[in-house]
Write a protein that holds these residues in place. Structure first.
Motif, PDB file in Angstrom:
ATOM      1  N   GLY A 332       8.756  11.341 -11.818  1.00 24.65           N
ATOM      2  CA  GLY A 332       9.266  11.828 -13.096  1.00 24.65           C
ATOM      3  C   GLY A 332       8.674  11.116 -14.304  1.00 24.65           C
ATOM      4  N   SER A 333       7.942  10.029 -14.067  1.00 23.95           N
ATOM      5  CA  SER A 333       7.333   9.305 -15.180  1.00 23.95           C
ATOM      6  C   SER A 333       6.076  10.032 -15.650  1.00 23.95           C
ATOM      7  CB  SER A 333       7.006   7.874 -14.777  1.00 23.95           C
ATOM      8  OG  SER A 333       6.050   7.856 -13.725  1.00 23.95           O
ATOM      9  N   GLU A 334       5.626   9.697 -16.865  1.00 29.25           N
ATOM     10  CA  GLU A 334       4.434  10.297 -17.445  1.00 29.25           C
ATOM     11  C   GLU A 334       3.259   9.331 -17.290  1.00 29.25           C
ATOM     12  OE1 GLU A 334       4.086  13.410 -19.043  1.00 29.25           O
ATOM     13  OE2 GLU A 334       6.071  13.788 -18.172  1.00 29.25           O
ATOM     14  N   LEU A 335       2.109   9.873 -16.888  1.00 25.98           N
ATOM     15  CA  LEU A 335       0.889   9.074 -16.758  1.00 25.98           C
ATOM     16  C   LEU A 335      -0.247   9.753 -17.514  1.00 25.98           C
ATOM     17  CD1 LEU A 335       0.445   7.837 -13.073  1.00 25.98           C
ATOM     18  CD2 LEU A 335       1.041   6.502 -15.078  1.00 25.98           C
ATOM     19  N   VAL A 336      -1.129   8.932 -18.097  1.00 22.89           N
ATOM     20  CA  VAL A 336      -2.337   9.453 -18.717  1.00 22.89           C
ATOM     21  C   VAL A 336      -3.402   9.613 -17.642  1.00 22.89           C
ATOM     22  CG1 VAL A 336      -4.140   9.060 -20.424  1.00 22.89           C
ATOM     23  CG2 VAL A 336      -1.785   8.395 -20.929  1.00 22.89           C
ATOM     24  N   ARG A 337      -4.052  10.765 -17.604  1.00 28.45           N
ATOM     25  CA  ARG A 337      -5.038  11.083 -16.572  1.00 28.45           C
ATOM     26  C   ARG A 337      -6.459  10.849 -17.087  1.00 28.45           C
ATOM     27  NH1 ARG A 337      -1.423  16.256 -14.723  1.00 28.45           N
ATOM     28  NH2 ARG A 337      -2.248  17.207 -16.607  1.00 28.45           N
ATOM     29  N   PRO A 338      -7.456  10.897 -16.188  1.00 29.59           N
ATOM     30  CA  PRO A 338      -8.833  10.574 -16.598  1.00 29.59           C
ATOM     31  C   PRO A 338      -9.350  11.379 -17.772  1.00 29.59           C
ATOM     32  CG  PRO A 338      -8.690  10.625 -14.213  1.00 29.59           C
ATOM     33  CD  PRO A 338      -7.363  11.102 -14.726  1.00 29.59           C
ATOM     34  N   ASP A 339      -8.888  12.627 -17.919  1.00 30.04           N
ATOM     35  CA  ASP A 339      -9.389  13.449 -19.021  1.00 30.04           C
ATOM     36  C   ASP A 339      -8.607  13.253 -20.303  1.00 30.04           C
ATOM     37  OD1 ASP A 339      -6.992  14.664 -18.436  1.00 30.04           O
ATOM     38  OD2 ASP A 339      -7.820  16.671 -18.143  1.00 30.04           O
ATOM     39  N   GLY A 340      -7.643  12.307 -20.300  1.00 27.32           N
ATOM     40  CA  GLY A 340      -6.859  12.024 -21.490  1.00 27.32           C
ATOM     41  C   GLY A 340      -5.545  12.764 -21.568  1.00 27.32           C
ATOM     42  N   SER A 341      -5.345  13.772 -20.731  1.00 25.76           N
ATOM     43  CA  SER A 341      -4.074  14.500 -20.727  1.00 25.76           C
ATOM     44  C   SER A 341      -3.011  13.684 -20.007  1.00 25.76           C
ATOM     45  CB  SER A 341      -4.246  15.862 -20.045  1.00 25.76           C
ATOM     46  OG  SER A 341      -4.539  15.682 -18.656  1.00 25.76           O
ATOM     47  N   SER A 342      -1.756  14.044 -20.207  1.00 20.91           N
ATOM     48  CA  SER A 342      -0.664  13.367 -19.511  1.00 20.91           C
ATOM     49  C   SER A 342      -0.032  14.315 -18.504  1.00 20.91           C
ATOM     50  CB  SER A 342       0.390  12.865 -20.506  1.00 20.91           C
ATOM     51  OG  SER A 342       0.976  13.956 -21.192  1.00 20.91           O
ATOM     52  N   GLY A 343       0.568  13.742 -17.476  1.00 24.80           N
ATOM     53  CA  GLY A 343       1.221  14.540 -16.450  1.00 24.80           C
ATOM     54  C   GLY A 343       2.460  13.868 -15.933  1.00 24.80           C
ATOM     55  N   THR A 344       3.365  14.676 -15.387  1.00 29.57           N
ATOM     56  CA  THR A 344       4.616  14.170 -14.828  1.00 29.57           C
ATOM     57  C   THR A 344       4.456  13.956 -13.328  1.00 29.57           C
ATOM     58  OG1 THR A 344       5.861  15.404 -16.490  1.00 29.57           O
ATOM     59  CG2 THR A 344       7.088  14.609 -14.569  1.00 29.57           C
ATOM     60  N   VAL A 345       4.766  12.755 -12.864  1.00 27.50           N
ATOM     61  CA  VAL A 345       4.574  12.399 -11.459  1.00 27.50           C
ATOM     62  C   VAL A 345       5.566  13.143 -10.576  1.00 27.50           C
ATOM     63  CG1 VAL A 345       4.639  10.514  -9.777  1.00 27.50           C
ATOM     64  CG2 VAL A 345       3.677  10.123 -12.069  1.00 27.50           C
ATOM     65  N   LYS A 346       5.057  13.789  -9.540  1.00 27.46           N
ATOM     66  CA  LYS A 346       5.898  14.507  -8.576  1.00 27.46           C
ATOM     67  C   LYS A 346       6.113  13.683  -7.313  1.00 27.46           C
ATOM     68  CE  LYS A 346       6.027  18.741  -5.788  1.00 27.46           C
ATOM     69  NZ  LYS A 346       6.708  19.890  -6.329  1.00 27.46           N
ATOM     70  N   VAL A 347       5.022  13.122  -6.776  1.00 26.11           N
ATOM     71  CA  VAL A 347       5.109  12.344  -5.549  1.00 26.11           C
ATOM     72  C   VAL A 347       3.903  11.424  -5.467  1.00 26.11           C
ATOM     73  CG1 VAL A 347       3.884  14.033  -4.126  1.00 26.11           C
ATOM     74  CG2 VAL A 347       5.523  12.510  -3.043  1.00 26.11           C
ATOM     75  N   VAL A 348       4.048  10.324  -4.754  1.00 26.08           N
ATOM     76  CA  VAL A 348       2.955   9.377  -4.551  1.00 26.08           C
ATOM     77  C   VAL A 348       2.751   9.195  -3.050  1.00 26.08           C
ATOM     78  CG1 VAL A 348       2.106   7.044  -4.962  1.00 26.08           C
ATOM     79  CG2 VAL A 348       3.502   8.185  -6.709  1.00 26.08           C
ATOM     80  N   ALA A 349       1.548   9.475  -2.579  1.00 29.09           N
ATOM     81  CA  ALA A 349       1.216   9.305  -1.162  1.00 29.09           C
ATOM     82  C   ALA A 349       0.548   7.949  -0.967  1.00 29.09           C
ATOM     83  CB  ALA A 349       0.285  10.420  -0.697  1.00 29.09           C
ATOM     84  N   THR A 350       0.988   7.212   0.020  1.00 30.04           N
ATOM     85  CA  THR A 350       0.447   5.877   0.275  1.00 30.04           C
ATOM     86  C   THR A 350      -0.901   5.962   0.976  1.00 30.04           C
ATOM     87  OG1 THR A 350       1.442   5.699   2.461  1.00 30.04           O
ATOM     88  CG2 THR A 350       2.791   4.998   0.576  1.00 30.04           C
ATOM     89  N   PRO A 351      -1.697   4.897   0.899  1.00 27.89           N
ATOM     90  CA  PRO A 351      -2.961   4.876   1.655  1.00 27.89           C
ATOM     91  C   PRO A 351      -2.758   5.115   3.149  1.00 27.89           C
ATOM     92  CG  PRO A 351      -2.928   3.087   0.057  1.00 27.89           C
ATOM     93  CD  PRO A 351      -1.558   3.691   0.042  1.00 27.89           C
ATOM     94  N   LYS A 352      -1.659   4.624   3.687  1.00 23.75           N
ATOM     95  CA  LYS A 352      -1.383   4.806   5.118  1.00 23.75           C
ATOM     96  C   LYS A 352      -1.276   6.284   5.465  1.00 23.75           C
ATOM     97  CE  LYS A 352       1.999   3.678   8.720  1.00 23.75           C
ATOM     98  NZ  LYS A 352       3.271   2.976   9.024  1.00 23.75           N
ATOM     99  N   ARG A 353      -0.591   7.048   4.623  1.00 21.78           N
ATOM    100  CA  ARG A 353      -0.421   8.474   4.913  1.00 21.78           C
ATOM    101  C   ARG A 353      -1.734   9.234   4.731  1.00 21.78           C
ATOM    102  NH1 ARG A 353       3.379   7.839   8.268  1.00 21.78           N
ATOM    103  NH2 ARG A 353       5.406   7.279   7.405  1.00 21.78           N
ATOM    104  N   ARG A 354      -2.538   8.797   3.782  1.00 23.40           N
ATOM    105  CA  ARG A 354      -3.835   9.437   3.606  1.00 23.40           C
ATOM    106  C   ARG A 354      -4.727   9.172   4.822  1.00 23.40           C
ATOM    107  NH1 ARG A 354      -6.051   8.183  -2.343  1.00 23.40           N
ATOM    108  NH2 ARG A 354      -7.218  10.102  -1.944  1.00 23.40           N
ATOM    109  N   ARG A 355      -4.652   7.979   5.347  1.00 22.64           N
ATOM    110  CA  ARG A 355      -5.420   7.649   6.553  1.00 22.64           C
ATOM    111  C   ARG A 355      -4.941   8.497   7.733  1.00 22.64           C
ATOM    112  NH1 ARG A 355      -8.120   3.192   8.215  1.00 22.64           N
ATOM    113  NH2 ARG A 355      -9.348   3.638   6.350  1.00 22.64           N
ATOM    114  N   GLN A 356      -3.667   8.750   7.804  1.00 18.86           N
ATOM    115  CA  GLN A 356      -3.156   9.605   8.888  1.00 18.86           C
ATOM    116  C   GLN A 356      -3.746  11.005   8.801  1.00 18.86           C
ATOM    117  OE1 GLN A 356       1.157   8.752   8.315  1.00 18.86           O
ATOM    118  NE2 GLN A 356       1.161   8.415  10.517  1.00 18.86           N
TER     119      GLN A 356
END
Length: 505
Positions: A332-356
């Protein structure tokens, strides 16, 4: 766990198990929960293939036949490619893709029709909705945005502005500029760069992988579609893949790859060998395919120091990586993205899950033990590069800048080229070689060259720059790490150099 479809999106009713506090969501639940959460940003559809949902009344523009008739004479190859395409078979013609509105910034009048030269991902997405949603949230789509502010120091200063259009833009893309008469500025077009920022604001170029005007699935599944850009010093994947066991098997068994299949799932539709698409985008077992090429990657392998990466998924489907050392954002927090736009966080996937996710691809052909053993070997090489070379080199460079022994301007002093090549070229080869199972690139063309450059170029140059401060700014850094202690014992002998007393025996 229950699932229900709401507004054509998959919703998760019972949430995954979480660790941490507040609204941070770290995925520790079974892996299918991660898959559902990631896929919930995309329109619902079949797991393995997304069919165009529009009926044929939405294409077949009446002016299309005139386009083909004229271009069959003026650019016969183009027309021939289109005739061999799935588009032609379905009745999709030139105007269906190129038609534009007079209000569009890049609209021009051509033979009585209002068209746009560039067919952007947004145009393709009128029919290919799922692919657009995946691609627009991918690392490929951000390929220009992430380097835009870095280009002047290298492309302009070391090379010259003309090099942008001829080299950088062809892979990363450009910010396409439209002139007053509607034509496209030659300094920013043509290119099919994967992160191109188009006049309509969309990012990317579908034809970067699906070459116009056939837009072939088989072509995009070939390694050749990727190695046009993923080759050379900074991204040596062509060389690494061809020298790997996977590349060897692909070359020997290419005719068994079933590249033209409507669906292309590893272990089901083909088993001969993997390609780039297999591991980074393709379907495998229960893992669905995706046009987000970076979703399964754990490490950033093209950085001065590699870190495992979290994958942040925003409410609008855009994704962004954050290093494991960073503070993980709250849902739900706001983050600035590489192109300068902002977005609302929905979910964060851990490195472990990406490796899976990546491991699910491996498991279609390899055992769990084999897969885990390879991943451990790969991780060990990355960690070796970090600890023995990357971190000490960065610490030494930081000290030289801090002491104002180097100017802030990049590449105006020899050591800056040495440092750049240490991680950007040589370090990339070592890390990519380990990632893709090429022993030659992991060692002889990778870590061996890293070690040679570190000991024979970087350290002497750093000591020369540091001068009287060398014991503190350079030598003290090495003294902290046992990996460099062999330098303190000059009495060790070995026949490795090809001479010495051992040679006489």
């Amino acid at each position: 766990m229950q699932l229900r479809a709401v507004d054509c999106r998959i919703q998760v009713i019972e949430e995954a198990e979480v660790v941490g506090t507040g609204e941070r969501l770290y995925l520790t639940a079974p892996f299918w929960v991660l898959l559902i959460l990631l896929l919930s940003t995309l329109p619902a559809g079949p797991v393995f293939a997304e069919k165009v949902k529009l009926d044929s009344s939405h294409w077949g523009h009446e002016a299309g036949e005139d386009c083909v008739s004229c271009h069959s004479k003026s650019s016969a190859g183009l027309a021939s490619q289109w005739r061999e395409s799935a588009h032609a078979e379905a009745g999709v013609n030139c105007m269906d893709c190129h038609q534009a509105d007079r209000a569009d910034v890049d609209a021009i009048e051509h033979e009585g029709q209002i068209i746009a030269t560039i067919v952007s991902p947004q145009d393709c997405g009128r029919c290919h909705e799922k692919e657009l949603a995946e691609q627009q949230g991918s690392v490929h789509a951000e390929a220009f945005a992430i380097i835009e502010d870095r280009l002047p120091a290298l492309a302009d200063n070391v090379g010259g502005p003309a090099m942008r259009a001829a080299s950088c833009d062809q892979c990363h893309g450009s910010r396409v500029k439209v002139k007053g008469d509607g034509s496209l500025d030659a300094a920013t077009w043509p290119n099919s760069g994967i992160g191109r920022i188009n006049p309509d604001g969309s990012k990317g170029s579908c034809s970067s992988c699906h070459g116009r005007h056939r837009f072939s699935k088989a072509q995009a599944r070939e390694p050749a579609a990727c190695v046009r850009c993923h080759s050379g010093p900074d991204s040596p994947d062509k060389e690494v893949f061809e020298a790997s066991k996977h590349g060897m098997i692909y070359a020997a068994q290419r005719e068994d790859m079933n590249l033209d299949a409507p669906e292309w799932v590893a272990g089901r539709d083909y088993t001969a060998a993997p390609t780039c698409v297999t591991c980074h985008m393709g379907g495998a077992g229960k893992l669905p395919p995706s046009h987000d090429v970076g979703m399964r990657n754990v490490w950033n392998l093209n950085a001065p120091v590699s870190e495992r990466q979290y994958l942040v998924v925003f409410e609008d489907g855009v994704k962004m990586e954050l290093p494991e050392s960073a503070e993980v954002p709250k849902r739900g927090s706001e983050l600035v993205r590489p192109d300068g736009s902002s977005g609302t966080v929905k979910v964060v996937a851990t490195p472990k899950r990406r490796r899976q996710a990546m491991s699910m691809v491996c498991l279609e052909c390899h055992s769990k033990g084999f897969t885990q053993g390879f991943m451990d070997q790969f991780d060990s090489v990355v960690e070796l590069f970090n600890s023995k070379f990357a971190l000490p080199a960065r610490e030494i460079m930081d000290a030289l800048y801090r002491e104002e022994l180097l100017t802030p301007t990049p590449f105006d002093e020899p050591i800056e080229f040495t440092y750049w090549e240490l991680w950007h070229d040589e370090g990339a080869r070592a890390r990519h070689g380990a990632a893709m199972m090429s022993p030659n690139h992991a060692w002889w063309e990778g870590m061996y060259v890293v070690g040679r450059s570190f000991y024979a170029r970087f350290l002497p140059e750093a000591r020369a720059v540091a001068g009287a401060k060398s014991p503190v700014l350079v030598d003290a850094v090495l003294a902290e790490d046992a990996a460099h202690q062999w330098l303190r014992d000059p009495g060790q002998s070995s026949p490795i150099l090809g001479f010495g007393h051992e040679e006489s025996h």
